[in-house]
Design a protein around this motif. Structure first.
Motif, PDB file in Angstrom:
ATOM      1  N   LEU A   4       0.808  -1.214   0.000  1.00 18.75           N
ATOM      2  CA  LEU A   4       0.000   0.000   0.000  1.00 18.75           C
ATOM      3  C   LEU A   4       0.843   1.267   0.000  1.00 18.75           C
ATOM      4  N   ARG A  39      -4.006   8.178   5.551  1.00 16.81           N
ATOM      5  CA  ARG A  39      -4.634   7.036   4.885  1.00 16.81           C
ATOM      6  C   ARG A  39      -4.385   5.733   5.643  1.00 16.81           C
ATOM      7  N   TRP A  63     -17.816   0.308   2.812  1.00 13.91           N
ATOM      8  CA  TRP A  63     -16.512  -0.306   3.015  1.00 13.91           C
ATOM      9  C   TRP A  63     -16.637  -1.349   4.119  1.00 13.91           C
ATOM     10  N   LEU A 113       0.330   4.143  -2.784  1.00 12.02           N
ATOM     11  CA  LEU A 113      -0.024   5.532  -2.498  1.00 12.02           C
ATOM     12  C   LEU A 113       1.034   6.493  -3.028  1.00 12.02           C
ATOM     13  N   LEU A 154      -7.612   3.788   4.728  1.00 14.70           N
ATOM     14  CA  LEU A 154      -7.820   2.644   3.849  1.00 14.70           C
ATOM     15  C   LEU A 154      -8.646   1.592   4.572  1.00 14.70           C
ATOM     16  N   ASP A 155      -9.430   0.851   3.802  1.00 13.61           N
ATOM     17  CA  ASP A 155     -10.352  -0.122   4.407  1.00 13.61           C
ATOM     18  C   ASP A 155      -9.621  -1.410   4.790  1.00 13.61           C
TER      19      ASP A 155
END
Length: 434
Positions: A24, A45, A140, A28, A114-115
């Protein structure tokens, strides 16, 4: 059996987030390089706070992008009037900019985590919201489950479901039930949306109308508007707004067809302004001269296109014309909100792919304030006809204004539905202040 499979799927989704976690940060970073993330605030995030949490009751509002943010701003202001703190999360750089321009510093903005469980957990551990209010169709799974496990009421406002999303959820009804049952309340835009949510397992569901109809305050700078109008003089105008790929080129070709007879200026406002360079190149290749708002280019007699490549200035662009084609409807699907141009005073044209705003278009069309065009040729003929028929154009504009007025009340209805959740927090805020 269905519930067991649904829980297994949710568990797999959660573990997939853990597995993807190492990827991630570079993901990003790439988005930041493209201007799709704020590099200085990337830690948000992952749930790291960028501001200090104030003491006292706090409501977490989440709005995905510009449209949803604009819709919930009046709701946020109503909550702040009761001295309840608000943290607003959004998912895009452009929506963050809109929030900073239209809300004061008492509303804390953060980029949505973020989920994935570590990010959502960190966010909730720090902010400890007393209530979560989610706009429109942001579902989400990890976020909803984490809120549910912490017994934080979560409410969906201005809820809508496109036909495509509804069909997808219905195919996995067990999964939908596990997710939608986490909502303490769903406040839907229309009866059709309410029926969809109910079928998917949400309970209770109420109807408020569309919050975007109540929000007609689209700001603009009066001196900029006056300058552009002076530069335009007697030239005729039309606008293609919220456009997607291929629609800008189509607007350019419409301009080519009509400019000799009408001496017009075409205003193009893309849904994603970061595409402005490629749009300008595409229009230049058609032989069109483009003035860009970000460059502060003046409108000269030989300017063909004003490219509205800014965020938060739709109020300016729509006040430069009385004819607006609303995009994501001719070559893309779903449509965009037609109520803003109707409220400001534009006759509305649109392609036929308006599934996401069907109720709004049906009401406008029934009152004669919006016309559906099936292709580029009909669009060109429609623009030409409205430019040269003042009584017809004025009748459409008046009908649009009347339609919007008749649809108002969503903000009042939404606040009434939220009252059982907001009132105890307002009382606690008053007691804490003593």
């Amino acid at each position: 059996m269905a519930n067991t499979m649904a829980r297994f799927a949710l568990s797999a989704y959660k573990w997939a987030g853990f597995a993807l976690f190492p990827l991630l940060t570079p993901y990003l970073a790439v988005r930041s390089a493209k201007g799709k993330e704020d590099a200085a605030r990337r830690r948000e995030r992952f749930g790291h706070p960028g501001r200090e949490r104030p003491t006292g009751p706090l409501v977490w509002f989440h709005a995905a992008s510009v449209g949803e943010t604009t819709a919930v701003i009046p709701l946020i202001r109503e909550v702040r009037k009761r001295d309840i703190h608000v943290v607003l999360t959004t998912g895009t750089v452009t929506s963050a900019k809109v929030a900073s321009e239209r809300l004061d510093d008492s509303v804390i903005h953060q980029f949505v985590p973020l989920d994935i469980k570590p990010a959502v957990g960190r966010f909730l551990d720090y902010w400890k919201p007393d209530l979560a209010v989610i706009a429109e169709s942001e579902i989400w799974p990890v976020t909803l489950m984490e809120l549910g496990e912490r017994h934080i009421p979560q409410i969906l406002v201005n809820g809508r479901l496109s036909d495509r999303s509804f069909a997808r959820w219905r195919r996995y009804s067990g999964l939908a039930g596990e997710i939608f049952r986490n909502f303490a309340l769903v406040i839907a835009q229309s009866e059709a949306d309410a029926s969809k949510y109910s079928e998917l397992g949400a309970l209770p569901v109420t109807v408020s109308g569309n919050l975007k109809v109540d929000n007609d305050t689209l700001p603009y700078e009066a001196d900029v508007l006056a300058r552009y109008k002076s530069q335009l003089g007697a030239r005729k105008t039309w606008a293609a707004i919220s456009t997607f790929d291929k629609e800008e080129a189509a607007a350019g070709r419409v301009h080519q067809r009509l400019k000799a007879a009408n001496g017009l200026l075409t205003i193009i406002v893309p849904r994603h302004p970061e595409r402005a360079d490629e749009i300008e190149k595409e229009l230049n290749e058609q032989g069109l001269k483009v003035a860009r708002r970000t460059r502060k280019d003046p409108i000269t007699p030989d300017t063909d296109i004003l490219l509205g490549d800014t965020i938060g200035e739709m109020g300016l662009y729509l006040r430069l014309t009385e004819i607006a084609f609303v995009g994501r409807s001719l070559y893309a699907e779903g449509g965009q909100n037609p109520m803003e141009p109707a409220a400001i005073g534009c006759a509305v044209l649109s392609g036929g792919n308006v599934q996401n705003f069907r109720d709004s278009y049906q009401r406008l069309a029934a009152n004669g304030s919006a016309k559906i065009v099936r292709d580029e040729d009909i669009l060109a003929k429609g623009v030409h006809y409205l430019m040269n028929n003042d009584p017809v154009r004025r009748k459409m504009i008046d009908a649009g204004f009347d339609t919007v007025q008749g649809m108002r009340g969503a903000l009042t209805a939404t606040m009434k539905s939220l009252e059982p959740y907001i009132s105890p927090l307002a009382m606690k805020a008053r007691l804490d202040a003593k």
